[in-house]
Design a protein around this motif. Structure first.
Motif, PDB file in Angstrom:
ATOM      1  N   GLU A  97       4.048   3.797  74.321  1.00 31.46           N
ATOM      2  CA  GLU A  97       3.872   5.230  74.527  1.00 31.46           C
ATOM      3  C   GLU A  97       3.823   5.965  73.189  1.00 31.46           C
ATOM      4  O   GLU A  97       2.994   6.854  73.004  1.00 31.46           O
ATOM      5  N   ALA A 121       0.502   5.390  71.526  1.00 28.90           N
ATOM      6  CA  ALA A 121      -0.534   6.186  72.197  1.00 28.90           C
ATOM      7  C   ALA A 121      -0.492   7.628  71.702  1.00 28.90           C
ATOM      8  O   ALA A 121      -1.531   8.211  71.365  1.00 28.90           O
ATOM      9  N   PHE A 143      -3.443   6.969  69.008  1.00 27.34           N
ATOM     10  CA  PHE A 143      -4.681   7.002  69.781  1.00 27.34           C
ATOM     11  C   PHE A 143      -5.101   8.397  70.239  1.00 27.34           C
ATOM     12  O   PHE A 143      -6.289   8.715  70.208  1.00 27.34           O
ATOM     13  N   MET A 196      -2.939  11.117  78.766  1.00 29.72           N
ATOM     14  CA  MET A 196      -2.677   9.744  79.166  1.00 29.72           C
ATOM     15  C   MET A 196      -1.609   9.818  80.238  1.00 29.72           C
ATOM     16  O   MET A 196      -0.516  10.327  79.998  1.00 29.72           O
ATOM     17  N   VAL A 237      -6.649   7.567  81.310  1.00 28.68           N
ATOM     18  CA  VAL A 237      -6.875   8.481  80.193  1.00 28.68           C
ATOM     19  C   VAL A 237      -7.954   9.461  80.635  1.00 28.68           C
ATOM     20  O   VAL A 237      -9.063   9.057  80.988  1.00 28.68           O
ATOM     21  N   ALA A 289      -7.582  -0.230  70.822  1.00 32.43           N
ATOM     22  CA  ALA A 289      -6.402  -0.086  71.680  1.00 32.43           C
ATOM     23  C   ALA A 289      -6.131  -1.378  72.445  1.00 32.43           C
ATOM     24  O   ALA A 289      -4.988  -1.826  72.539  1.00 32.43           O
TER      25      ALA A 289
END
Length: 94
Positions: A19, A22, A26, A40, A50, A74
């Protein structure tokens, strides 16, 4: 007219570090590719989606090469695979 994509992902293991990666890596990468907003959303014990929003279809199209690279990265960095992706013009919202 705005444009959105929704990608569905499956993970083999869920963790706080995933998490964090992310949020910290990302999401900013997706925004830098041209998205206006990224969400997300955990949809199950081992799944998430997403939702990526763009100003319009032209902005989304321009971002797709970079988005494909981000998705590949990812999947390499995290224990996950993309199950599907759908995208289109937003015709109503609230």
């Amino acid at each position: 007219m705005s444009y959105s994509s929704i990608s569905l992902w499956d993970v083999t293991d869920w963790s706080d570090s995933m998490e964090s990666l992310a949020r910290e890596k990302f999401v900013p990468m997706i925004i830098s590719a041209g998205a206006d907003r990224v969400q997300m959303i955990r949809t199950g014990d081992r799944s998430f989606c997403v939702v990526t929003e763009y100003a319009d279809a032209q902005a989304a199209e321009k971002a797709q090469e970079r988005i494909a690279e981000i998705r590949t990265g990812a999947a390499e960095d995290l224990p996950m695979t993309m199950a599907s992706v759908s995208a289109g013009v937003v015709f109503a919202n609230g």
